[in-house]
Design a protein around this motif. Structure first.
Motif, mmCIF file in Angstrom:
data_model
loop_
_atom_site.group_PDB
_atom_site.id
_atom_site.type_symbol
_atom_site.label_atom_id
_atom_site.label_comp_id
_atom_site.label_asym_id
_atom_site.label_seq_id
_atom_site.Cartn_x
_atom_site.Cartn_y
_atom_site.Cartn_z
ATOM 1 N N ARG A 16 -19.515 4.646 4.927
ATOM 2 C CA ARG A 16 -20.943 4.411 5.198
ATOM 3 C C ARG A 16 -21.678 5.733 5.422
ATOM 4 N NH1 ARG A 16 -22.240 -0.860 5.724
ATOM 5 N NH2 ARG A 16 -20.582 -2.329 6.248
ATOM 6 N N ALA A 17 -21.061 6.670 6.158
ATOM 7 C CA ALA A 17 -21.704 7.957 6.437
ATOM 8 C C ALA A 17 -21.948 8.746 5.156
ATOM 9 C CB ALA A 17 -20.852 8.769 7.410
ATOM 10 N N LEU A 18 -21.032 8.629 4.203
ATOM 11 C CA LEU A 18 -21.158 9.371 2.948
ATOM 12 C C LEU A 18 -21.905 8.600 1.864
ATOM 13 C CD1 LEU A 18 -17.574 10.907 2.734
ATOM 14 C CD2 LEU A 18 -19.696 12.041 3.447
ATOM 15 N N GLY A 19 -22.232 7.346 2.128
ATOM 16 C CA GLY A 19 -22.877 6.526 1.116
ATOM 17 C C GLY A 19 -21.940 6.194 -0.033
ATOM 18 N N ALA A 20 -20.647 6.140 0.257
ATOM 19 C CA ALA A 20 -19.636 5.869 -0.763
ATOM 20 C C ALA A 20 -19.512 4.376 -1.020
ATOM 21 C CB ALA A 20 -18.287 6.424 -0.316
ATOM 22 N N ALA A 21 -19.018 4.030 -2.194
ATOM 23 C CA ALA A 21 -18.763 2.633 -2.523
ATOM 24 C C ALA A 21 -17.412 2.182 -1.987
ATOM 25 C CB ALA A 21 -18.802 2.425 -4.034
ATOM 26 N N ARG A 22 -16.483 3.152 -1.798
ATOM 27 C CA ARG A 22 -15.136 2.827 -1.325
ATOM 28 C C ARG A 22 -14.577 4.033 -0.590
ATOM 29 N NH1 ARG A 22 -11.740 1.185 -6.125
ATOM 30 N NH2 ARG A 22 -11.972 3.358 -6.677
ATOM 31 N N ALA A 23 -13.820 3.771 0.459
ATOM 32 C CA ALA A 23 -13.153 4.842 1.208
ATOM 33 C C ALA A 23 -11.847 4.300 1.762
ATOM 34 C CB ALA A 23 -14.038 5.336 2.354
ATOM 35 N N GLY A 24 -10.885 5.180 1.919
ATOM 36 C CA GLY A 24 -9.602 4.760 2.469
ATOM 37 C C GLY A 24 -8.840 5.928 3.041
ATOM 38 N N CYS A 25 -7.866 5.629 3.854
ATOM 39 C CA CYS A 25 -6.972 6.623 4.434
ATOM 40 C C CYS A 25 -5.567 6.284 3.960
ATOM 41 C CB CYS A 25 -7.019 6.579 5.964
ATOM 42 S SG CYS A 25 -8.654 6.894 6.640
ATOM 43 N N GLY A 26 -4.867 7.274 3.442
ATOM 44 C CA GLY A 26 -3.536 7.015 2.913
ATOM 45 C C GLY A 26 -2.495 7.916 3.528
ATOM 46 N N ALA A 27 -1.260 7.497 3.422
ATOM 47 C CA ALA A 27 -0.110 8.283 3.889
ATOM 48 C C ALA A 27 0.710 8.698 2.674
ATOM 49 C CB ALA A 27 0.744 7.458 4.839
ATOM 50 N N VAL A 28 1.052 9.984 2.617
ATOM 51 C CA VAL A 28 1.839 10.521 1.510
ATOM 52 C C VAL A 28 3.318 10.332 1.828
ATOM 53 C CG1 VAL A 28 2.372 12.606 0.184
ATOM 54 C CG2 VAL A 28 0.033 12.199 0.987
ATOM 55 N N ASP A 29 4.108 9.964 0.808
ATOM 56 C CA ASP A 29 5.541 9.762 1.015
ATOM 57 C C ASP A 29 6.265 11.094 1.225
ATOM 58 O OD1 ASP A 29 5.707 10.852 -1.555
ATOM 59 O OD2 ASP A 29 6.700 9.131 -2.427
ATOM 60 N N ALA A 30 7.481 11.032 1.705
ATOM 61 C CA ALA A 30 8.262 12.231 2.028
ATOM 62 C C ALA A 30 8.503 13.121 0.809
ATOM 63 C CB ALA A 30 9.600 11.836 2.651
ATOM 64 N N ALA A 31 8.612 12.537 -0.358
ATOM 65 C CA ALA A 31 8.834 13.316 -1.588
ATOM 66 C C ALA A 31 7.543 13.938 -2.111
ATOM 67 C CB ALA A 31 9.443 12.424 -2.658
ATOM 68 N N GLU A 32 6.422 13.602 -1.502
ATOM 69 C CA GLU A 32 5.095 14.090 -1.887
ATOM 70 C C GLU A 32 4.765 13.764 -3.341
ATOM 71 O OE1 GLU A 32 5.075 18.234 -0.779
ATOM 72 O OE2 GLU A 32 4.642 17.729 1.301
ATOM 73 N N THR A 33 5.128 12.567 -3.756
ATOM 74 C CA THR A 33 4.824 12.136 -5.115
ATOM 75 C C THR A 33 3.862 10.948 -5.147
ATOM 76 O OG1 THR A 33 6.741 10.671 -5.154
ATOM 77 C CG2 THR A 33 7.054 12.914 -6.002
ATOM 78 N N ALA A 34 3.702 10.277 -4.023
ATOM 79 C CA ALA A 34 2.849 9.084 -3.982
ATOM 80 C C ALA A 34 2.187 8.955 -2.612
ATOM 81 C CB ALA A 34 3.689 7.834 -4.265
ATOM 82 N N PHE A 35 1.134 8.158 -2.580
ATOM 83 C CA PHE A 35 0.493 7.840 -1.301
ATOM 84 C C PHE A 35 0.274 6.339 -1.235
ATOM 85 C CE2 PHE A 35 -2.945 8.576 -4.262
ATOM 86 C CZ PHE A 35 -3.936 7.678 -3.920
ATOM 87 N N ARG A 36 0.199 5.840 -0.017
ATOM 88 C CA ARG A 36 0.021 4.406 0.204
ATOM 89 C C ARG A 36 -1.199 4.183 1.086
ATOM 90 N NH1 ARG A 36 2.063 0.077 -1.003
ATOM 91 N NH2 ARG A 36 2.102 -1.812 0.188
ATOM 92 N N ILE A 37 -2.053 3.289 0.657
ATOM 93 C CA ILE A 37 -3.226 2.880 1.422
ATOM 94 C C ILE A 37 -2.990 1.449 1.888
ATOM 95 C CG2 ILE A 37 -5.699 2.406 1.342
ATOM 96 C CD1 ILE A 37 -5.923 4.625 -0.755
ATOM 97 N N GLU A 38 -2.893 1.274 3.194
ATOM 98 C CA GLU A 38 -2.660 -0.058 3.768
ATOM 99 C C GLU A 38 -3.934 -0.895 3.780
ATOM 100 O OE1 GLU A 38 0.234 -1.381 4.613
ATOM 101 O OE2 GLU A 38 1.320 0.457 4.159
ATOM 102 N N ARG A 39 -5.039 -0.287 4.237
ATOM 103 C CA ARG A 39 -6.341 -0.970 4.289
ATOM 104 C C ARG A 39 -7.404 0.032 3.889
ATOM 105 N NH1 ARG A 39 -8.036 -4.736 8.430
ATOM 106 N NH2 ARG A 39 -9.760 -5.048 7.010
ATOM 107 N N ASP A 40 -8.320 -0.375 3.078
ATOM 108 C CA ASP A 40 -9.442 0.477 2.731
ATOM 109 C C ASP A 40 -10.735 -0.256 3.058
ATOM 110 O OD1 ASP A 40 -9.486 -1.424 0.735
ATOM 111 O OD2 ASP A 40 -9.572 0.000 -0.916
ATOM 112 N N TRP A 41 -11.845 0.359 2.735
ATOM 113 C CA TRP A 41 -13.150 -0.253 2.942
ATOM 114 C C TRP A 41 -13.915 -0.133 1.636
ATOM 115 C CZ3 TRP A 41 -17.873 2.075 2.210
ATOM 116 C CH2 TRP A 41 -18.991 1.307 2.564
ATOM 117 N N THR A 42 -14.678 -1.150 1.305
ATOM 118 C CA THR A 42 -15.551 -1.115 0.137
ATOM 119 C C THR A 42 -16.861 -1.797 0.484
ATOM 120 O OG1 THR A 42 -15.814 -1.788 -2.167
ATOM 121 C CG2 THR A 42 -14.381 -3.153 -0.812
ATOM 122 N N ASP A 43 -17.940 -1.306 -0.104
ATOM 123 C CA ASP A 43 -19.242 -1.936 0.132
ATOM 124 C C ASP A 43 -19.487 -3.102 -0.815
ATOM 125 O OD1 ASP A 43 -19.841 -0.796 -2.314
ATOM 126 O OD2 ASP A 43 -21.516 0.416 -1.589
ATOM 127 N N GLY A 44 -18.509 -3.429 -1.652
ATOM 128 C CA GLY A 44 -18.631 -4.541 -2.578
ATOM 129 C C GLY A 44 -18.885 -4.123 -4.017
#
Length: 88
Positions: A13-41
């Motif tokens: 909302r602060a950035l006026g983005a359509a979607r935002a999320g926080c992710g965790a990178v795996d130990a091998a640093e090859t992928a990230f996982r987003i459990e919950r994100d936000w979207t304005d629709g």
């Protein structure tokens, strides 16, 4: 998950983005996982596991340096322009 969602909503909302999320990178640093994100629709959610290399080759290096990793426009940023469709 709830905290990640709340943080993503505040950031989105602060950035006026359509979607935002926080992710965790795996130990091998090859992928990230987003459990919950936000979207304005305007865009679909982006939860799940994603390969870093699908977005740009230096993504893991940028994350490793610490601090935020931001791309204002994926179609114009030289790091992401070739793979802009991966961000939709």
């Amino acid at each position: 998950g709830e905290i990640a969602h709340a943080a993503a909503e505040v950031i989105g909302r602060a950035l006026g983005a359509a979607r935002a999320g926080c992710g965790a990178v795996d130990a091998a640093e090859t992928a990230f996982r987003i459990e919950r994100d936000w979207t304005d629709g305007r865009l679909a959610g982006f939860t799940g596991e994603h390969r870093l290399a699908d977005y740009w080759g230096g993504f893991a290096d940028a994350l490793r340096r610490g601090g935020p990793v931001a791309v204002e426009d994926v179609s114009r940023d030289p790091r992401t322009a070739a793979r802009a469709d991966a961000f939709v």
